[in-house]
Motif scaffolding. Structure first.
Motif, PDB file in Angstrom:
ATOM      1  N   GLU B  18       0.818  -1.218   0.000  1.00 13.99           N
ATOM      2  CA  GLU B  18       0.000   0.000   0.000  1.00 13.99           C
ATOM      3  C   GLU B  18       0.853   1.270   0.000  1.00 13.99           C
ATOM      4  O   GLU B  18       0.494   2.274  -0.604  1.00 13.99           O
ATOM      5  N   GLY B  19       1.997   1.206   0.703  1.00 15.08           N
ATOM      6  CA  GLY B  19       2.831   2.413   0.814  1.00 15.08           C
ATOM      7  C   GLY B  19       3.989   2.421  -0.167  1.00 15.08           C
ATOM      8  O   GLY B  19       4.792   3.344  -0.139  1.00 15.08           O
ATOM      9  N   ALA B 100      11.036   3.830   3.279  1.00 16.57           N
ATOM     10  CA  ALA B 100       9.993   4.424   2.428  1.00 16.57           C
ATOM     11  C   ALA B 100      10.618   5.237   1.273  1.00 16.57           C
ATOM     12  O   ALA B 100      11.669   5.865   1.453  1.00 16.57           O
ATOM     13  N   GLN B 104       6.866   9.833   0.474  1.00 17.07           N
ATOM     14  CA  GLN B 104       5.743   8.908   0.676  1.00 17.07           C
ATOM     15  C   GLN B 104       5.248   9.051   2.123  1.00 17.07           C
ATOM     16  O   GLN B 104       6.048   8.996   3.054  1.00 17.07           O
ATOM     17  N   SER B 105       3.957   9.237   2.313  1.00 14.79           N
ATOM     18  CA  SER B 105       3.425   9.309   3.685  1.00 14.79           C
ATOM     19  C   SER B 105       3.461   7.904   4.295  1.00 14.79           C
ATOM     20  O   SER B 105       3.323   6.907   3.587  1.00 14.79           O
ATOM     21  N   TYR B 106       3.660   7.843   5.575  1.00 13.36           N
ATOM     22  CA  TYR B 106       3.854   6.537   6.196  1.00 13.36           C
ATOM     23  C   TYR B 106       3.156   6.380   7.551  1.00 13.36           C
ATOM     24  O   TYR B 106       2.986   5.269   8.031  1.00 13.36           O
ATOM     25  N   LEU B 109      -0.172   4.225   7.574  1.00 16.23           N
ATOM     26  CA  LEU B 109       0.089   2.814   7.233  1.00 16.23           C
ATOM     27  C   LEU B 109       0.857   2.087   8.334  1.00 16.23           C
ATOM     28  O   LEU B 109       0.558   0.928   8.650  1.00 16.23           O
ATOM     29  N   THR B 110       1.847   2.775   8.928  1.00 18.96           N
ATOM     30  CA  THR B 110       2.606   2.110   9.998  1.00 18.96           C
ATOM     31  C   THR B 110       1.724   1.944  11.247  1.00 18.96           C
ATOM     32  O   THR B 110       1.825   0.926  11.938  1.00 18.96           O
TER      33      THR B 110
END
Lengths: 178, 128
Positions: B18-19, B100, B104-106, B109-110
């Motif tokens: 997804e990320g 990442a 990229q936003s994380y 997701l994390t």
């Protein structure tokens, strides 16, 4: 001056049917959590308590004796390294090309041996074997209180006198009253 | 039924997908890896290196009397980011390390992955 060497005689413990059921549940859960190939629960006297996974019972019985010997050797080695302090062996780890074995000691009574393929991370095995140790520890302490009259036994030999001591004891055993 | 390792691998794989993350490693605070995705990523080296970083963070944290660290992030000159997220499950201190790609936003997701890891950890097997 002679030096003293102390040997601890391993404690043996008997489990009730109910306690054996709890042990089975504990090993099942460990196997499920880790995906271990096989789990052997043995004691420090060389008896097989339970086996989970792909090892034949007869082979497991023989392995239990060897595991106890290996544990005894490692425990003595640790004592030498620790220069007489009250050191206790807590775990043993062995690695081969395809499989590894992680053994964790439960209250110096049981040895929980987990054999796993190298795809399984040792961290996973260590975490869940440690959790299993907590559960087994409770069972062992309960069993020691209720089912066993085992007490800590320590033999002390004086190194320089060991041969003499053994000879004297043998003579006593074979002496005839005239 | 899948082992915990397999379930955690799936959770990390989903997060990576997804990320668009290059890799993710879940490890114990002392540097032992629990799982990684991809499965054959250099997880032992990564977990050990992150533990070194962790020691430094602990000292800074102690000296400056900072609150508990939630995240460490290292950004390369190409904007690639190494993120270490700290969390506790069942009294085990865990680290989720993610590599990442640039910009990229994380966080979301994390966070999701950490919740899933915790859920898997605490789930008792029901097929006994």
């Amino acid at each position: 001056m002679s030096s003293l060497t102390a040997f601890s005689i391993p404690r043996s413990v008997a489990f009730s049917m109910e306690q054996m059921e709890k042990i089975k549940e504990c090993l099942d859960e460990l196997a499920g959590n880790t995906g271990a190939w096989s789990i052997l629960l043995t004691d420090t006297t060389g008896q097989l308590i339970d086996v989970h996974g792909g090892i034949d019972k007869k082979i497991a019985d023989a392995l239990a004796v060897l595991i106890a010997g290996s544990y005894a050797a490692s425990a003595e080695f640790i004592k030498i390294l620790d220069k007489g302090k009250d050191a206790h062996l807590s775990n043993l780890s062995l690695e081969t090309t395809d499989y590894s074995i992680f053994s964790i000691i439960v209250d110096e009574v049981l040895i929980l041996n987990v054999a796993f393929e190298n795809e399984v991370k040792v961290g996973i095995v260590r975490v869940f074997a440690t959790e299993a140790r907590h559960s087994l520890l409770e069972i062992v302490r309960e069993a020691l209180l209720t089912n066993s009259d085992a007490k800590d036994v320590n033999l002390r030999f004086t190194d320089s006198d060991l041969n003499q001591f053994l000879n004297d004891e043998l003579e006593k055993l074979t002496e005839f009253e005239m | 039924m899948d082992s915990k390792q397999e379930l955690w691998e799936k959770a990390l794989h989903k997060m990576n997908k997804e990320g668009n993350f290059k890799a993710a490693v879940l490890s114990l605070e002392d540097g032992l890896p629990l799982v990684s995705s991809p499965a054959h990523y250099e997880d032992e080296t990564a977990a050990a290196m992150v533990t070194l970083l962790n020691e430094t963070v602990k000292r800074i944290n102690h000296q400056l009397r900072l609150p508990r660290v939630d995240e460490i992030s290292i950004v390369g000159d190409d904007r690639t980011r190494l993120i270490c997220r700290y969390f506790t499950v069942d009294s085990h201190e865990l680290l989720l390390t993610v590599l990442a790609p640039p910009d990229q936003s994380y966080r979301r997701l994390t966070n999701q992955a950490m919740k899933e890891i915790e859920r898997i950890w605490l789930t008792q097997r029901t097929d006994r």
